[in-house]
Design a protein around this motif. Structure first.
Motif, PDB file in Angstrom:
ATOM      1  N   ASP A 163      33.481 -21.019  49.134  1.00  0.00           N
ATOM      2  CA  ASP A 163      32.191 -20.728  49.783  1.00  0.00           C
ATOM      3  C   ASP A 163      31.313 -21.984  49.906  1.00  0.00           C
ATOM      4  O   ASP A 163      30.105 -21.939  49.684  1.00  0.00           O
ATOM      5  CB  ASP A 163      31.439 -19.604  49.045  1.00  0.00           C
ATOM      6  N   THR A 190      38.947 -15.692  56.298  1.00  0.00           N
ATOM      7  CA  THR A 190      38.184 -15.179  55.149  1.00  0.00           C
ATOM      8  C   THR A 190      36.681 -15.075  55.409  1.00  0.00           C
ATOM      9  O   THR A 190      36.016 -14.228  54.829  1.00  0.00           O
ATOM     10  CB  THR A 190      38.395 -16.070  53.895  1.00  0.00           C
ATOM     11  N   ALA A 191      36.140 -15.935  56.260  1.00  0.00           N
ATOM     12  CA  ALA A 191      34.693 -15.903  56.507  1.00  0.00           C
ATOM     13  C   ALA A 191      34.372 -14.897  57.611  1.00  0.00           C
ATOM     14  O   ALA A 191      35.175 -14.670  58.516  1.00  0.00           O
ATOM     15  CB  ALA A 191      34.202 -17.292  56.916  1.00  0.00           C
ATOM     16  N   GLU A 192      33.195 -14.289  57.522  1.00  0.00           N
ATOM     17  CA  GLU A 192      32.802 -13.286  58.521  1.00  0.00           C
ATOM     18  C   GLU A 192      32.495 -13.966  59.865  1.00  0.00           C
ATOM     19  O   GLU A 192      31.972 -15.082  59.891  1.00  0.00           O
ATOM     20  CB  GLU A 192      31.599 -12.465  58.014  1.00  0.00           C
ATOM     21  N   ARG A 195      29.067 -15.587  60.520  1.00  0.00           N
ATOM     22  CA  ARG A 195      28.641 -16.729  59.689  1.00  0.00           C
ATOM     23  C   ARG A 195      27.795 -17.708  60.513  1.00  0.00           C
ATOM     24  O   ARG A 195      28.177 -18.081  61.616  1.00  0.00           O
ATOM     25  CB  ARG A 195      29.899 -17.442  59.161  1.00  0.00           C
ATOM     26  N   ASN A 233      27.449 -21.614  54.462  1.00  0.00           N
ATOM     27  CA  ASN A 233      28.137 -20.798  53.456  1.00  0.00           C
ATOM     28  C   ASN A 233      27.712 -19.335  53.675  1.00  0.00           C
ATOM     29  O   ASN A 233      27.010 -19.032  54.647  1.00  0.00           O
ATOM     30  CB  ASN A 233      27.873 -21.319  52.033  1.00  0.00           C
ATOM     31  N   SER A 234      28.139 -18.437  52.784  1.00  0.00           N
ATOM     32  CA  SER A 234      27.892 -17.011  53.045  1.00  0.00           C
ATOM     33  C   SER A 234      26.398 -16.655  53.006  1.00  0.00           C
ATOM     34  O   SER A 234      26.006 -15.596  53.481  1.00  0.00           O
ATOM     35  CB  SER A 234      28.673 -16.158  52.032  1.00  0.00           C
ATOM     36  N   GLN A 235      25.582 -17.560  52.448  1.00  0.00           N
ATOM     37  CA  GLN A 235      24.140 -17.291  52.345  1.00  0.00           C
ATOM     38  C   GLN A 235      23.337 -17.936  53.477  1.00  0.00           C
ATOM     39  O   GLN A 235      22.127 -17.728  53.588  1.00  0.00           O
ATOM     40  CB  GLN A 235      23.596 -17.828  50.998  1.00  0.00           C
ATOM     41  N   THR A 245      20.694 -23.352  54.722  1.00  0.00           N
ATOM     42  CA  THR A 245      21.451 -22.850  53.573  1.00  0.00           C
ATOM     43  C   THR A 245      20.508 -22.821  52.378  1.00  0.00           C
ATOM     44  O   THR A 245      20.093 -23.873  51.886  1.00  0.00           O
ATOM     45  CB  THR A 245      22.663 -23.761  53.282  1.00  0.00           C
TER      46      THR A 245
END
Ligand code: SAH
Length: 251
Positions: A163, A190-192, A195, A233-235, A245
């Motif tokens: 991530d 793996t990532a949406e 993103r 990243n995911s956030q 981020t």
């Protein structure tokens, strides 16, 4: 004490930042000012402009990096003070490591090498885009000229698994026009697809432009070799049109 002067017979490997002179450090400017000869790739020498017009310039075309380094050592051996210029930071996909390897290869014990840092595209591009690298991040180049593509794929998967936000250098070239697409497909394992991502073209140069998008949109974005790509990243989120981020502070 270390002698920090760029003395005659020595070589300064200078990171000149993304483009304009105001984004070079004072130390870099001083090293160029005090050089007898400036060695570099033609495009970067052109960017230096008026201030260094009186200097002796030596250049070799792109892809002749080892020849360029050899040239720098030849000039230093004549007793000249040499500055070797690279865009961004000379130690990030630059010539700094090759200069140390060349010194060893040539047995040029008497030639001192000094590396002067510059603002790398990850840093200048992040600033243009917002704050995409404000947590753990990694930098990956998609150029497979010197790195096997399988290793690049492995690193992309590892970055996604960890991530990390990612700064992608060398996202495309004439021969590698679909590499960003391939890289995004790997991250999308793996990532949406939503993103938050972005990319910046011609950082610190005329025509600088930045774009934000989703990872799915990034897959089909038109990018060239003067573009640096950012994957959040995911956030990561788009705030006020900028890629951010979060560090994790509570508001
Ligand atoms: N040493 C350089 C990187 C050289 S690799 C540095 O530290 O910045 C070349 C890649 O860097 C390009 O393909 C692009 O992805 C990125 N890059 C370098 N300068 C850039 C600029 N002014 N604008 C956008 N991307 C840039």
């Amino acid at each position: 004490m270390m002698d920090m002067e760029n003395k005659t017979g020595n070589i300064a490997v200078v990171g000149m930042g993304p483009g304009r002179e105001s984004m070079m450090t004072d130390e870099a400017l001083q090293a160029l000012d005090s050089a007898d000869v400036i060695v570099g790739y033609t495009v970067y020498l052109d960017l230096l402009g008026e201030r260094f017009a009186g200097k002796e310039f030596l250049s070799t075309p792109m892809k002749q990096e080892t020849e360029r380094c050899r040239l720098a050592f030849e000039e230093a051996a004549k007793g000249k003070s040499v500055a070797m210029v690279c865009s961004g930071d000379a130690g990030i996909y630059g010539m700094a490591s090759l200069m140390f390897e060349m010194k060893e290869e040539l047995g040029a014990d008497g030639t001192g090498i000094r590396v002067i840092p510059g603002i790398t595209a990850a840093s200048s591009g992040a600033a243009a885009l917002g704050a995409p690298l404000n947590h753990d991040f990694c930098v990956i180049s998609l150029s497979d000229l010197l790195t096997p593509w399988e290793l690049i794929e492995k690193r992309l998967r590892a970055a996604a698994a960890g991530d990390f936000a990612i700064a992608i250098y060398n996202p495309s070239s004439k021969k590698r026009h679909d590499y960003l697409q391939k890289a995004c497909d790997i991250l999308l394992e793996t990532a949406e697809p939503e993103r938050a991502c972005g990319y910046v073209r011609s950082i610190g140069r005329d025509g600088e432009e930045y774009h934000t998008c989703t990872l799915r949109e990034l897959r089909d974005a038109e990018v060239d070799m003067f573009t640096t790509v950012f994957v959040g990243n995911s956030q990561s989120r788009i705030i006020d049109g900028r890629l951010v981020t979060p560090r994790g502070y509570k508001l």
